[in-house]
Design a protein around this motif. Structure first.
Motif, short mmCIF file in Angstrom:
data_model
loop_
_atom_site.label_atom_id
_atom_site.label_comp_id
_atom_site.label_asym_id
_atom_site.label_seq_id
_atom_site.Cartn_x
_atom_site.Cartn_y
_atom_site.Cartn_z
N SER A 13 0.83 -1.21 0.00
CA SER A 13 0.00 0.00 0.00
C SER A 13 0.86 1.26 0.00
CB SER A 13 -0.95 0.01 1.20
OG SER A 13 -0.21 0.01 2.40
N ARG A 14 2.19 1.07 -0.20
CA ARG A 14 3.14 2.17 -0.34
C ARG A 14 3.24 3.04 0.91
NH1 ARG A 14 -0.18 3.16 -4.70
NH2 ARG A 14 -0.06 5.37 -4.31
N VAL A 15 3.45 2.39 2.06
CA VAL A 15 3.67 3.08 3.33
C VAL A 15 5.16 3.38 3.45
CG1 VAL A 15 3.52 2.90 5.85
CG2 VAL A 15 1.75 1.84 4.43
N LEU A 16 5.49 4.61 3.80
CA LEU A 16 6.88 4.99 4.06
C LEU A 16 6.98 5.53 5.48
CD1 LEU A 16 9.79 5.45 3.03
CD2 LEU A 16 9.06 7.77 2.39
N VAL A 17 7.91 5.00 6.25
CA VAL A 17 8.13 5.43 7.64
C VAL A 17 9.41 6.26 7.69
CG1 VAL A 17 8.44 4.68 10.02
CG2 VAL A 17 7.05 3.29 8.46
N VAL A 18 9.31 7.44 8.28
CA VAL A 18 10.47 8.31 8.47
C VAL A 18 10.61 8.57 9.97
CG1 VAL A 18 11.55 10.51 7.94
CG2 VAL A 18 10.08 9.42 6.24
N HIS A 65 1.01 6.53 1.92
CA HIS A 65 0.85 6.76 3.36
C HIS A 65 2.21 7.07 3.96
CE1 HIS A 65 -0.71 5.03 7.48
NE2 HIS A 65 -0.29 6.29 7.58
N LEU A 66 2.38 8.29 4.44
CA LEU A 66 3.62 8.72 5.08
C LEU A 66 3.44 8.65 6.59
CD1 LEU A 66 6.46 10.04 4.97
CD2 LEU A 66 5.28 12.27 4.94
N VAL A 67 4.38 7.98 7.26
CA VAL A 67 4.37 7.88 8.72
C VAL A 67 5.64 8.57 9.22
CG1 VAL A 67 4.34 6.33 10.71
CG2 VAL A 67 3.16 5.66 8.61
N VAL A 68 5.48 9.54 10.13
CA VAL A 68 6.61 10.29 10.67
C VAL A 68 6.63 10.13 12.18
CG1 VAL A 68 7.63 12.60 10.92
CG2 VAL A 68 6.43 12.00 8.80
N VAL A 69 7.83 9.87 12.73
CA VAL A 69 8.00 9.71 14.18
C VAL A 69 9.07 10.67 14.65
CG1 VAL A 69 8.53 8.11 16.06
CG2 VAL A 69 7.47 7.23 13.96
N ASP A 70 8.78 11.43 15.72
CA ASP A 70 9.77 12.34 16.30
C ASP A 70 9.49 12.50 17.79
OD1 ASP A 70 11.92 14.13 16.43
OD2 ASP A 70 10.76 15.84 15.70
N ALA A 71 10.50 12.95 18.51
CA ALA A 71 10.35 13.27 19.92
C ALA A 71 9.80 14.69 20.06
CB ALA A 71 11.69 13.16 20.63
#
Length: 160
Positions: A13-18, A65-71
């Motif tokens: 489904s073309r999910v990209l995690v950054v 679907h772009l997934v972004v994780v940060d503090a």
């Protein structure tokens, strides 16, 4: 920065995690820790960057679907997880107090203006306790990183 051309595999489904962060600065390494857990426990490779400004270098043409994780700097309690599904609501839902010169909301809003933007976005902000150099990730943030990685892995398992 790990480049997409270096063998990064998107899900069906073309999910990209950054994952954003600097592991030398305590809880600022939360994004990197999530990437570690995704890779070692779920076989998922994330793009790793140190600052939100680096988001602008990531091609999103094939991403749905772009997934972004940060503090985040602590607003309520260490390890608190904030989830957002929209760039527009990002800075109004919680004051995104970043330790970086360009915040995640600023980088994503600029990215949306400059490039093809995915249909879906999920942004995770994990509140940190300490951002001091040489300090490891706090216990509350470690627990939050495991929860976030497990949630992200579900985006990929839906493809199988």
């Amino acid at each position: 920065m790990q480049l997409i051309s270096s063998g990064l595999r998107l899900s069906k489904s073309r999910v990209l995690v950054v994952c954003i962060g600097n592991r030398v600065r305590g809880d600022d390494g939360a994004g990197q820790r999530v990437a570690d857990i995704l890779e070692s426990e779920h076989g998922i490779t994330a793009v790793r960057v140190q600052t939100p400004a680096e988001l602008l270098n990531i091609p999103l043409d094939d991403v749905s679907h772009l997934v972004v994780v940060d503090a985040l700097e602590r607003v309520s309690r260490s390890g608190e997880i904030h989830r957002f599904q929209s760039v527009e609501n990002l800075s109004t839902a919680v004051p995104w107090r970043s330790t970086h010169t360009m915040s995640v909301p600023e980088a994503l809003k600029l990215m949306k203006l400059l490039t093809t933007f995915p249909e879906k976005i999920t942004i995770y902000g994990i509140e940190g306790e300490s951002f001091q150099p040489g300090v490891g990730i706090s216990e509350g943030v470690e627990k939050a990183c495991r929860i976030v990685a497990k949630e992200i892995a579900k985006f990929f398992s839906r493809d199988e």
